[in-house]
Write a protein that holds these residues in place. Structure first.
Motif, PDB file in Angstrom:
ATOM      1  N   TYR A 157      54.265  32.486  49.292  1.00  0.00           N
ATOM      2  CA  TYR A 157      54.635  33.497  50.308  1.00  0.00           C
ATOM      3  C   TYR A 157      54.747  34.886  49.655  1.00  0.00           C
ATOM      4  O   TYR A 157      55.373  35.026  48.610  1.00  0.00           O
ATOM      5  N   TRP A 158      54.096  35.898  50.287  1.00  0.00           N
ATOM      6  CA  TRP A 158      54.059  37.233  49.676  1.00  0.00           C
ATOM      7  C   TRP A 158      55.282  38.091  49.967  1.00  0.00           C
ATOM      8  O   TRP A 158      55.454  39.166  49.409  1.00  0.00           O
ATOM      9  N   GLY A 159      56.092  37.657  50.922  1.00  0.00           N
ATOM     10  CA  GLY A 159      57.351  38.373  51.134  1.00  0.00           C
ATOM     11  C   GLY A 159      57.330  39.406  52.240  1.00  0.00           C
ATOM     12  O   GLY A 159      56.288  39.749  52.796  1.00  0.00           O
ATOM     13  N   HIS A 160      58.529  39.906  52.549  1.00  0.00           N
ATOM     14  CA  HIS A 160      58.738  40.816  53.671  1.00  0.00           C
ATOM     15  C   HIS A 160      59.854  41.776  53.258  1.00  0.00           C
ATOM     16  O   HIS A 160      61.015  41.572  53.581  1.00  0.00           O
ATOM     17  N   VAL A 161      59.451  42.781  52.465  1.00  0.00           N
ATOM     18  CA  VAL A 161      60.437  43.679  51.843  1.00  0.00           C
ATOM     19  C   VAL A 161      60.321  45.079  52.439  1.00  0.00           C
ATOM     20  O   VAL A 161      59.215  45.604  52.596  1.00  0.00           O
ATOM     21  N   ASN A 162      61.486  45.678  52.770  1.00  0.00           N
ATOM     22  CA  ASN A 162      61.497  47.087  53.180  1.00  0.00           C
ATOM     23  C   ASN A 162      61.411  47.943  51.913  1.00  0.00           C
ATOM     24  O   ASN A 162      62.335  47.941  51.109  1.00  0.00           O
ATOM     25  N   PRO A 163      60.305  48.691  51.717  1.00  0.00           N
ATOM     26  CA  PRO A 163      60.128  49.402  50.438  1.00  0.00           C
ATOM     27  C   PRO A 163      61.032  50.617  50.275  1.00  0.00           C
ATOM     28  O   PRO A 163      61.120  51.174  49.167  1.00  0.00           O
ATOM     29  N   ILE A 164      61.700  51.050  51.361  1.00  0.00           N
ATOM     30  CA  ILE A 164      62.558  52.239  51.231  1.00  0.00           C
ATOM     31  C   ILE A 164      64.004  51.958  51.642  1.00  0.00           C
ATOM     32  O   ILE A 164      64.799  52.871  51.799  1.00  0.00           O
ATOM     33  N   GLY A 165      64.354  50.691  51.797  1.00  0.00           N
ATOM     34  CA  GLY A 165      65.725  50.338  52.177  1.00  0.00           C
ATOM     35  C   GLY A 165      66.654  50.351  50.976  1.00  0.00           C
ATOM     36  O   GLY A 165      66.218  50.567  49.834  1.00  0.00           O
ATOM     37  N   PRO A 166      67.959  50.090  51.219  1.00  0.00           N
ATOM     38  CA  PRO A 166      68.936  50.152  50.137  1.00  0.00           C
ATOM     39  C   PRO A 166      68.734  49.085  49.055  1.00  0.00           C
ATOM     40  O   PRO A 166      69.155  49.256  47.923  1.00  0.00           O
ATOM     41  N   ARG A 167      68.056  47.968  49.390  1.00  0.00           N
ATOM     42  CA  ARG A 167      67.836  46.906  48.402  1.00  0.00           C
ATOM     43  C   ARG A 167      66.537  47.101  47.646  1.00  0.00           C
ATOM     44  O   ARG A 167      66.236  46.342  46.704  1.00  0.00           O
ATOM     45  N   ALA A 168      65.738  48.111  48.061  1.00  0.00           N
ATOM     46  CA  ALA A 168      64.374  48.241  47.533  1.00  0.00           C
ATOM     47  C   ALA A 168      64.340  48.457  46.016  1.00  0.00           C
ATOM     48  O   ALA A 168      63.437  47.973  45.344  1.00  0.00           O
ATOM     49  N   CYS A 169      65.346  49.178  45.493  1.00  0.00           N
ATOM     50  CA  CYS A 169      65.333  49.458  44.042  1.00  0.00           C
ATOM     51  C   CYS A 169      65.259  48.152  43.259  1.00  0.00           C
ATOM     52  O   CYS A 169      64.578  48.069  42.232  1.00  0.00           O
ATOM     53  N   TYR A 170      65.915  47.136  43.748  1.00  0.00           N
ATOM     54  CA  TYR A 170      65.934  45.835  43.071  1.00  0.00           C
ATOM     55  C   TYR A 170      64.710  45.005  43.483  1.00  0.00           C
ATOM     56  O   TYR A 170      63.959  44.540  42.624  1.00  0.00           O
ATOM     57  N   ASP A 171      64.514  44.851  44.798  1.00  0.00           N
ATOM     58  CA  ASP A 171      63.430  43.987  45.286  1.00  0.00           C
ATOM     59  C   ASP A 171      62.074  44.484  44.775  1.00  0.00           C
ATOM     60  O   ASP A 171      61.284  43.716  44.228  1.00  0.00           O
ATOM     61  N   GLU A 172      61.825  45.780  44.973  1.00  0.00           N
ATOM     62  CA  GLU A 172      60.527  46.318  44.553  1.00  0.00           C
ATOM     63  C   GLU A 172      60.461  46.403  43.025  1.00  0.00           C
ATOM     64  O   GLU A 172      59.400  46.230  42.437  1.00  0.00           O
ATOM     65  N   GLY A 173      61.608  46.673  42.404  1.00  0.00           N
ATOM     66  CA  GLY A 173      61.656  46.690  40.927  1.00  0.00           C
ATOM     67  C   GLY A 173      61.205  45.341  40.378  1.00  0.00           C
ATOM     68  O   GLY A 173      60.386  45.269  39.460  1.00  0.00           O
ATOM     69  N   LYS A 174      61.733  44.263  40.942  1.00  0.00           N
ATOM     70  CA  LYS A 174      61.367  42.921  40.480  1.00  0.00           C
ATOM     71  C   LYS A 174      59.921  42.586  40.839  1.00  0.00           C
ATOM     72  O   LYS A 174      59.239  41.879  40.102  1.00  0.00           O
ATOM     73  N   ARG A 175      59.455  43.090  41.982  1.00  0.00           N
ATOM     74  CA  ARG A 175      58.050  42.827  42.348  1.00  0.00           C
ATOM     75  C   ARG A 175      57.119  43.512  41.357  1.00  0.00           C
ATOM     76  O   ARG A 175      56.134  42.929  40.908  1.00  0.00           O
ATOM     77  N   VAL A 176      57.453  44.759  40.985  1.00  0.00           N
ATOM     78  CA  VAL A 176      56.637  45.452  39.968  1.00  0.00           C
ATOM     79  C   VAL A 176      56.734  44.713  38.631  1.00  0.00           C
ATOM     80  O   VAL A 176      55.742  44.583  37.909  1.00  0.00           O
ATOM     81  N   SER A 177      57.919  44.235  38.317  1.00  0.00           N
ATOM     82  CA  SER A 177      58.119  43.491  37.081  1.00  0.00           C
ATOM     83  C   SER A 177      57.153  42.289  37.036  1.00  0.00           C
ATOM     84  O   SER A 177      56.516  42.026  36.013  1.00  0.00           O
ATOM     85  N   GLU A 178      57.037  41.586  38.152  1.00  0.00           N
ATOM     86  CA  GLU A 178      56.095  40.455  38.210  1.00  0.00           C
ATOM     87  C   GLU A 178      54.651  40.944  38.082  1.00  0.00           C
ATOM     88  O   GLU A 178      53.840  40.353  37.365  1.00  0.00           O
ATOM     89  N   THR A 179      54.333  42.053  38.784  1.00  0.00           N
ATOM     90  CA  THR A 179      52.961  42.576  38.739  1.00  0.00           C
ATOM     91  C   THR A 179      52.599  42.954  37.304  1.00  0.00           C
ATOM     92  O   THR A 179      51.503  42.650  36.820  1.00  0.00           O
ATOM     93  N   LEU A 180      53.539  43.629  36.628  1.00  0.00           N
ATOM     94  CA  LEU A 180      53.319  44.021  35.231  1.00  0.00           C
ATOM     95  C   LEU A 180      53.075  42.790  34.357  1.00  0.00           C
ATOM     96  O   LEU A 180      52.182  42.781  33.507  1.00  0.00           O
ATOM     97  N   THR A 181      53.870  41.755  34.592  1.00  0.00           N
ATOM     98  CA  THR A 181      53.772  40.545  33.776  1.00  0.00           C
ATOM     99  C   THR A 181      52.380  39.932  33.878  1.00  0.00           C
ATOM    100  O   THR A 181      51.759  39.595  32.864  1.00  0.00           O
ATOM    101  N   TYR A 182      51.871  39.812  35.111  1.00  0.00           N
ATOM    102  CA  TYR A 182      50.547  39.196  35.262  1.00  0.00           C
ATOM    103  C   TYR A 182      49.424  40.148  34.827  1.00  0.00           C
ATOM    104  O   TYR A 182      48.375  39.686  34.373  1.00  0.00           O
ATOM    105  N   ALA A 183      49.654  41.458  34.928  1.00  0.00           N
ATOM    106  CA  ALA A 183      48.644  42.398  34.436  1.00  0.00           C
ATOM    107  C   ALA A 183      48.540  42.290  32.909  1.00  0.00           C
ATOM    108  O   ALA A 183      47.438  42.214  32.349  1.00  0.00           O
ATOM    109  N   TYR A 184      49.678  42.244  32.232  1.00  0.00           N
ATOM    110  CA  TYR A 184      49.678  42.075  30.765  1.00  0.00           C
ATOM    111  C   TYR A 184      49.043  40.733  30.389  1.00  0.00           C
ATOM    112  O   TYR A 184      48.263  40.644  29.450  1.00  0.00           O
ATOM    113  N   ALA A 185      49.417  39.673  31.130  1.00  0.00           N
ATOM    114  CA  ALA A 185      48.912  38.336  30.796  1.00  0.00           C
ATOM    115  C   ALA A 185      47.387  38.318  30.841  1.00  0.00           C
ATOM    116  O   ALA A 185      46.738  37.795  29.940  1.00  0.00           O
TER     117      ALA A 185
END
Ligand code: NAD
Ligand code: UDP
Length: 343
Positions: A157-185
Motif C-alpha cells: 500500500y502506497w499510503g495516504h499522507v497529507n504532505p502539508i499537515g502537522p504530521r508531514a514533517c515526520y511522515d514525509e521525512g520517513k517516506r524520503v528516508s525510505e526513498t533515499l535508502t532504495y536509491a542508494y541500494a
C-alpha cells in the motif's frame, strides 16, 4: 582462520581456541543511531548480550544516558554524543538507523529539525554505510501509510499522507528516508533493510512523550482524567518492545530487502484502550473526551504476512503482559520523579 587471528592481533581472547573464540570471530561492530532512546536502548541490550561491539550515536534530544548507563564502562560499548545531521566518520560492520524523534509532540516540536534528521541525517548514515560496505537497517514507520484507506495495511500500500499537515514533517521525512535508502541500494549496490514499525510500547518510554500509552498510564496512576482525543473510535495496534527488537534483528539477518511491517495485529479502539488501562491500573480516573487532533489516522493495523513468511517472525507478548510491565515501569518513574523533586 590464521589470517583472521593475525589481523586481530592483541584482541585475541585468552580462551582461544575454544568455542568462545569462534563466537568471538562472529562478533560484529554495530552502530545504533538513536541508541539512547526507547527502542534503541532495548536493541543495545539485546545485541550487547549477544556479544557484539556496540557504538551508540545520539544527540539526546529525546534519548537519555540513563537508558544505556548500565553498559557504560563495558569494553564492548561506546556512547558518542553526535547529531546525525552532521557527517560521522567511524568504522562499523552493520548499522541500525533509529535516530529520529518518534512521538507526535516531539516530532512536531521542531518540524524543520525532524525533516533534517530524516533527510540529511539519513543521507549521512547511508553515505557511511556505502563507504564501509556495511549492511544498514532503517527504522521506518506505519506513518508512511498516513490515514490509510486500505485496512489492515500491507507493505504494497502506497499510503495516504497529507504532505502539508502537522504530521508531514515526520511522515514525509520517513517516506524520503525510505526513498533515499532504495536509491542508494540501487545506485551503489548496497544491502538495505527497511522496518515499518507500528505503535510500540514498554519500559523506558519517555514520561512526557505525549503518546497514548504513556499518557493513559500516567493519568490512571495519578487518578487524573484519562483524555481520549476525538470520538475515541480511531484504532491502533500495540506491540511490546521486545517483539520489535526480535523482529528488527531477524530482518537484519534475513536476505529480504523490501520493506517489512513490524507490529502486533491485535487492534483496539482508543475508547477500549482507555478502559483496558483504567481496569489494569485501578484507581478512580474518569475517561473524558477532548477535541480531536488534526490529521489523526483513523485506523491502523499491520498486515504481517511478509514478516511471517520471510522472517518467520510474529509478536509473542500479549497486551496484558506487556502493559503490566509498562505500568510497573511508570509507577517506579513516578516515585523517582517525586523523590528527585521532593514532592
Ligand atoms: P525515541 O525518541 O525514544 O528515540 C529516538 C532517539 O533518536 C533518541 O535517543 C533521540 O535523542 C535520537 N535522535 C533524534 N534526533 C537525532 C539526531 N538528529 N541525531 C542523533 N540522535 C537523534 O523514539 P523511539 O520510540 O525509540 O523510536 C526509535 C525509532 O523507531 C525512530 O526512528 C522512530 O521513528 C521509529 N518508530 C518508533 C515507533 C514507536 O512506536 N516507538 C513507531 C514507528 C517508528
Ligand atoms: N490519543 C488520545 N489521548 C492521548 C494521546 C493520544 O486519545 O492522551 C490518541 C491519538 O489521538 C491517536 C492515538 O491515541 O488516535 C495514538 O496516538 P499516539 O500519539 O500514541 O500515536 P500515533 O499512533 O498517533 O502516532
Amino acid at each position: 582462520l590464521e589470517e583472521k587471528i593475525i589481523s586481530l592481533e592483541g584482541r585475541v581472547p585468552k580462551t582461544y581456541p575454544d568455542v568462545n573464540f569462534l563466537n568471538y570471530l562472529k562478533r560484529k561492530r554495530i552502530l545504533i543511531t538513536g541508541g539512547a532512546g526507547f527502542v534503541g536502548s532495548h536493541l543495545v541490550d539485546r545485541l550487547m548480550l549477544d556479544g557484539h561491539e556496540i557504538l551508540v550515536v545520539d544527540n539526546f534530544f529525546t534519548g537519555r544516558k540513563r537508558n544505556v548507563e548500565h553498559w557504560i564502562g563495558h569494553e564492548n560499548f561506546e556512547l558518542i554524543h553526535h547529531d546525525i545531521v552532521n557527517p560521522l566518520f567511524i568504522e562499523v560492520d552493520e548499522i541500525y538507523h533509529l535516530a529520529s524523534p518518534a512521538s507526535p509532540p516531539h516530532y512536531m516540536h521542531n518540524p524543520v529539525k525532524t525533516i533534517k534528521t530524516n533527510t540529511l541525517g539519513t543521507i549521512n548514515i547511508l553515505g557511511l554505510a556505502r563507504r564501509l560496505n556495511a549492511k544498514i537497517l532503517i527504522a521506518s514507520t506505519s506513518e508512511v501509510y498516513g490515514d490509510p484507506d486500505i485496512h489492515p495495511q500491507p507493505e504494497t500500500y502506497w499510503g495516504h499522507v497529507n504532505p502539508i499537515g502537522p504530521r508531514a514533517c515526520y511522515d514525509e521525512g520517513k517516506r524520503v528516508s525510505e526513498t533515499l535508502t532504495y536509491a542508494y541500494a540501487k545506485q551503489e549496490n548496497m544491502q538495505v533493510r527497511v522496518a515499518r514499525i507500528f505503535n510500540t510500547y514498554g519500559p523506558r518510554m519517555h514520561m512526557n512523550d505525549g503518546r497514548v500509552v504513556s499518557n493513559f498510564i500516567l493519568q490512571a496512576l495519578q487518578n487524573d482524567v484519562i483524555t481520549v482525543y476525538g470520538s475515541g473510535e480511531q484504532t491502533r495496534s500495540f506491540q511490546y518492545v521486545s517483539d520489535l527488537v526480535e523482529g528488527m534483528i531477524s530482518l537484519m539477518n534475513s536476505n529480504y530487502s523490501q520493506p517489512v511491517n513490524l507490529g502486533n495485529p491485535v487492534e483496539h479502539t482508543i475508547n477500549e484502550f482507555a478502559s483496558i488501562i483504567k481496569n489494569l491500573v485501578g484507581g478512580h480516573s474518569k475517561i473524558i473526551h477532548v477535541s480531536e487532533v488534526e490529521d489523526d489516522p483513523q485506523r491502523r493495523r499491520p498486515n504481517i504476512t511478509r514478516a511471517k513468511t520471510y522472517l518467520n517472525w510474529e509478536p509473542k507478548v500479549d497486551l496484558n503482559t506487556g502493559l503490566h510491565k509498562t505500568v510497573e515501569y511508570f509507577r517506579q518513574e513516578l516515585k523517582r520523579f517525586k523523590y528527585t523533586h521532593r514532592i
